[in-house]
Scaffold this active site. Structure first.
Site, PDB file in Angstrom:
ATOM      1  N   GLY A  18      23.583 -12.431   2.214  1.00 17.98           N
ATOM      2  CA  GLY A  18      24.882 -12.940   1.787  1.00 17.98           C
ATOM      3  C   GLY A  18      24.934 -13.121   0.284  1.00 17.98           C
ATOM      4  O   GLY A  18      23.916 -13.033  -0.418  1.00 17.98           O
ATOM      5  N   GLY A  20      26.788 -15.588  -2.920  1.00 17.60           N
ATOM      6  CA  GLY A  20      27.471 -16.835  -3.241  1.00 17.60           C
ATOM      7  C   GLY A  20      27.920 -16.837  -4.682  1.00 17.60           C
ATOM      8  O   GLY A  20      27.657 -15.896  -5.438  1.00 17.60           O
ATOM      9  N   GLY A  21      28.591 -17.907  -5.076  1.00 17.67           N
ATOM     10  CA  GLY A  21      29.063 -18.009  -6.447  1.00 17.67           C
ATOM     11  C   GLY A  21      27.938 -18.179  -7.445  1.00 17.67           C
ATOM     12  O   GLY A  21      28.094 -17.884  -8.629  1.00 17.67           O
ATOM     13  N   MET A  22      26.769 -18.662  -6.970  1.00 21.47           N
ATOM     14  CA  MET A  22      25.662 -18.935  -7.870  1.00 21.47           C
ATOM     15  C   MET A  22      24.473 -18.012  -7.630  1.00 21.47           C
ATOM     16  O   MET A  22      23.731 -17.680  -8.552  1.00 21.47           O
ATOM     17  CB  MET A  22      25.211 -20.395  -7.697  1.00 21.47           C
ATOM     18  CG  MET A  22      24.073 -20.830  -8.593  1.00 21.47           C
ATOM     19  SD  MET A  22      23.699 -22.587  -8.448  1.00 21.47           S
ATOM     20  CE  MET A  22      23.011 -22.670  -6.790  1.00 21.47           C
ATOM     21  N   ALA A  23      24.270 -17.577  -6.377  1.00 20.29           N
ATOM     22  CA  ALA A  23      23.064 -16.818  -6.052  1.00 20.29           C
ATOM     23  C   ALA A  23      23.336 -15.823  -4.932  1.00 20.29           C
ATOM     24  O   ALA A  23      24.304 -15.950  -4.181  1.00 20.29           O
ATOM     25  CB  ALA A  23      21.947 -17.781  -5.646  1.00 20.29           C
ATOM     26  N   VAL A  25      21.445 -14.030  -1.526  1.00 22.73           N
ATOM     27  CA  VAL A  25      20.408 -14.393  -0.560  1.00 22.73           C
ATOM     28  C   VAL A  25      19.942 -13.144   0.179  1.00 22.73           C
ATOM     29  O   VAL A  25      20.758 -12.324   0.607  1.00 22.73           O
ATOM     30  CB  VAL A  25      20.929 -15.433   0.449  1.00 22.73           C
ATOM     31  CG1 VAL A  25      19.807 -15.887   1.386  1.00 22.73           C
ATOM     32  CG2 VAL A  25      21.508 -16.652  -0.288  1.00 22.73           C
ATOM     33  N   LYS A  40      16.528 -16.878  -2.092  1.00 19.68           N
ATOM     34  CA  LYS A  40      17.760 -17.079  -2.865  1.00 19.68           C
ATOM     35  C   LYS A  40      17.451 -16.741  -4.308  1.00 19.68           C
ATOM     36  O   LYS A  40      16.561 -17.332  -4.925  1.00 19.68           O
ATOM     37  CB  LYS A  40      18.243 -18.528  -2.726  1.00 19.68           C
ATOM     38  CG  LYS A  40      19.521 -18.810  -3.499  1.00 19.68           C
ATOM     39  CD  LYS A  40      20.030 -20.222  -3.262  1.00 19.68           C
ATOM     40  CE  LYS A  40      20.751 -20.348  -1.936  1.00 19.68           C
ATOM     41  NZ  LYS A  40      21.483 -21.626  -1.821  1.00 19.68           N
ATOM     42  N   ASP A 134      28.552 -31.534  -0.864  1.00 19.99           N
ATOM     43  CA  ASP A 134      29.285 -30.333  -0.437  1.00 19.99           C
ATOM     44  C   ASP A 134      29.038 -30.075   1.050  1.00 19.99           C
ATOM     45  O   ASP A 134      28.769 -28.941   1.446  1.00 19.99           O
ATOM     46  CB  ASP A 134      28.846 -29.132  -1.277  1.00 19.99           C
ATOM     47  CG  ASP A 134      29.815 -27.951  -1.140  1.00 19.99           C
ATOM     48  OD1 ASP A 134      30.975 -28.183  -0.754  1.00 19.99           O
ATOM     49  OD2 ASP A 134      29.405 -26.807  -1.411  1.00 19.99           O
TER      50      ASP A 134
END
Length: 644
Positions: A18, A20-23, A25, A40, A134
């Site tokens: 997947g 994400g906005g930061m990393a 995976v 990650k 979160d």
């Protein structure tokens, strides 16, 4: 990152999982421990952004402190060729959002079971002073065995740090955001509890309570709108179950549950027959001292009333043209004498009798805070006794004696009962017992039971032949115990039997090799040990010499090394005024099991005396170190930090 790329010489990348906005995976395979892991990797376009790097490192530090079956474990963290990476436990399955879409509607007991697992994980995080900030179904993973695990501590904070990472920026997913976070306020444990209430609503209703076209409109609804009734979506939902949502999502954090454990305890009895007929939860009224708009007419009426004396007679506001005839009041000297006697008697009573104070409600507070509140109320903390509690986390006050509201002599001692944490239940050996009998005993202990059927040629049908919790091990109340029950022999004939070897002190690889050779399966679990070397077997079940059938599973406990201690050191950093009257540039260095003394742990600018909380994790018998450098000079240092 391409498949088969070798990270750190041991993690072979298999495929993306997947983005994400930061990393990003990836699924990878650990070649040393021969297991699948998730990696990650901080996105390349963000690796030069200090704020993002700090968030990434914060996730590693936060998650590595937490040990729970319902929190994704962190195995390794590092940097290679400028790439920051985090190696975590791989959970095969889906997130809770996808699970809900696939299985909606969920039964009420299923909802309670799922929420209980989430609450147990959040309780562990809060006990370590970590606020997630979160919490949402997308950050809860559902394993193939149905076990839930919380992930993504990327924006979590230590509870005494600010919830803002940059000016006017609110972190957290808007559909699960607490009112105080939406207003840009500090995130607390109660902020996480609000998010948990929203998740519970979604599990029951199949949708979030507040939605809108923009993030701002949704945030405003969290701040201003009344929580919709989940019973409007499903009238069959019990009122006590809705009350858990209403209390968790109260606008005022003080009206919410004091802890995740308290919410779990209330949720556990939400479907109990004795709670039928429970009234709908309503938070406390707002502060009566709040500023109010008073109509002008009310002010005028009040002004007129001021012209009355204490007997209710109207005093003239202008000179009257009619002379007032004076009357002599009989008995007035006697009245003044009686009044003087009463005043003197009251003054003597106040001087002679000891002053008394009301005992404040300190339930749910830490001992330090309770002592401070008692002192503010002219009382002091007295005898302290420890007691296990399903409601209050370790170190919190359960109750006081005398109880809150009672009156005591000023400066008297108030006895406190302090929680020692949730009680654990020791599990017996149920192998050889009938499943019906074993289940009855486990339910009586407050545990939950899962049954797994397995063919067996040497055990009568319905008899327990294995259990996932080793005899003598202790588990928390309401934990699941899986019992493997004989389904009788296979119709095709009896299976081959294997005599168990002695694995105590052997390596995990040796045990796995033996299991493969004899066509049996092995289930490994980790446990800290002060006596058994890391990676070696501590105990096994069944024991040496026991007979097993091919295809059966046995359990082995592997030493995870010496016990670890996690604690925080509160450090007061003094501000030194300089000629330019600017802020001090402060760098903090920490060395413990997970942190390197050569790297800056925390970098901050201070314009006044500042207190920080430094987390340490050390192996038994070892110590940590810290160093504080202000404007290039070492001002604080300790090379022997033990937490004692």
């Amino acid at each position: 990152m391409k498949p088969n790329y070798m990270l750190a010489g041991r993690y072979q990348i298999k495929r993306p999982l997947g983005e994400g906005g930061m990393a990003d995976v990836y699924l990878a395979h650990d070649l040393i421990l021969d297991r699948d892991v998730s990696v990650k990797l901080l996105r390349l376009d963000l690796r030069d952004d200090p704020a993002t790097v700090r968030r990434f490192q914060r996730e590693a530090m936060a998650a590595s402190e937490l040990v729970s079956p319902h929190i994704v474990s962190v195995y390794d963290v590092g940097e290679e060729h400028g790439m920051q990476y985090l190696v975590m436990e791989y959970v095969a399955g889906m997130d809770l959002k996808a699970y809900l879409k696939k299985h909606v509607p969920l039964s009420y007991p299923t909802v309670i079971d799922l929420m209980t697992q989430i609450l147990e994980a959040v309780s562990v995080a809060h006990d370590h002073g970590i606020i997630h900030r979160d919490l949402k179904p997308q950050n809860v993973l559902v394993g193939e065995n149905g076990q839930l695990k919380i992930s993504d501590f990327g924006i979590s904070v230590i509870s005494n740090e600010s919830s803002m990472t940059q000016t006017n920026t609110v972190l957290g997913s808007v559909h699960y955001l607490s009112p105080e976070q939406a207003r840009g306020g500090m995130a607390t444990r109660q902020s996480d509890i609000y998010s948990l209430g929203i998740i519970l609503y979604e599990l029951l209703a199949g949708k979030v309570p507040f939605d809108g076209e923009t993030a701002v409109s949704v945030a405003l609804k969290h701040s201003q709108s009344q929580m919709p009734s989940v019973r409007d979506e499903d009238p069959a939902i019990a009122q006590p179950l809705e009350n858990v949502i209403l209390r968790a999502t109260a606008k005022d954090p003080n009206d919410r549950y004091p802890s995740a454990a308290a919410m779990a305890a209330d949720l556990a009895t939400a479907l109990a027959p004795e709670r039928r007929g429970e009234a709908k939860f309503s938070p406390a009224e707002l502060d009566e001292d709040a500023t109010k708009v008073i109509p002008v007419a009310d002010v005028r009426n009040a002004a007129r009333s001021l012209s009355k004396d204490q007997t209710g007679r109207i005093q003239p506001t202008e000179k009257s043209s009619t002379p007032i005839k004076k009357r002599r009041v009989k008995g007035r000297p006697l009245f003044w004498v009686i009044l003087a006697v009463l005043l003197i008697a009251g003054g003597l009573a106040a001087w002679l009798l000891p002053q008394r104070e009301h005992v404040p409600n300190v339930s749910g507070m830490t001992l330090t805070r309770a002592e401070r509140v008692l002192k503010q109320n002219q009382l002091r903390a007295g005898k302290q006794t420890k007691k296990t509690s399903e409601t209050f986390t370790a170190g919190r006050v359960i109750k006081s004696s005398p109880a809150a509201g009672q009156r005591m002599r000023r400066n008297a001692a108030v006895a406190l009962v302090i929680s020692s944490g949730r009680p654990k239940i020791s599990v017996d050996d149920y192998t050889g017992s009938s499943y019906k009998s074993a289940r009855k005993q486990l339910l009586k202990l407050g545990l939950r039971v899962k049954e797994v059927q397995e063919f067996s040629s040497d055990a009568t049908k319905g008899v327990v032949i294995d259990q996932d919790v080793l005899p003598g091990d202790a588990v928390y109340k309401r934990a699941f115990v899986t019992l493997t029950v004989s389904a009788g022999p296979k119709m095709a004939g009896a299976a081959q039997q294997v005599k168990m070897a002695d694995f105590i002190g052997k390596s995990q690889a040796d045990v796995q090799h033996w299991a493969e050779q004899h066509n049996v399966a092995v289930s490994f679990s980790d446990e800290l040990s002060a006596t058994v070397k890391q990676g070696k077997i501590i105990r096994q079940a069944p024991a040496k010499g026991s007979l097993m059938s091919e295809g059966q599973t046995f359990a082995a406990v592997v030493s995870a090394g010496k016990p670890l201690r996690s604690f925080h050191v509160n450090l007061a950093i003094p501000y030194h005024q300089n000629r330019k009257d600017t802020k001090n540039d402060v760098k903090i260095y920490i060395a413990d099991r997970d942190k390197n003394f050569d790297s800056v742990y925390q970098h901050l600018q201070i314009g006044e005396d500042t207190t920080v909380s430094l987390p340490f994790t050390i192996t038994s018998g070892k110590s940590g170190r810290y160093k504080v450098v202000s404007d290039g000079k070492v001002i604080l240092t300790d090379n022997h930090v033990t937490g004692n």
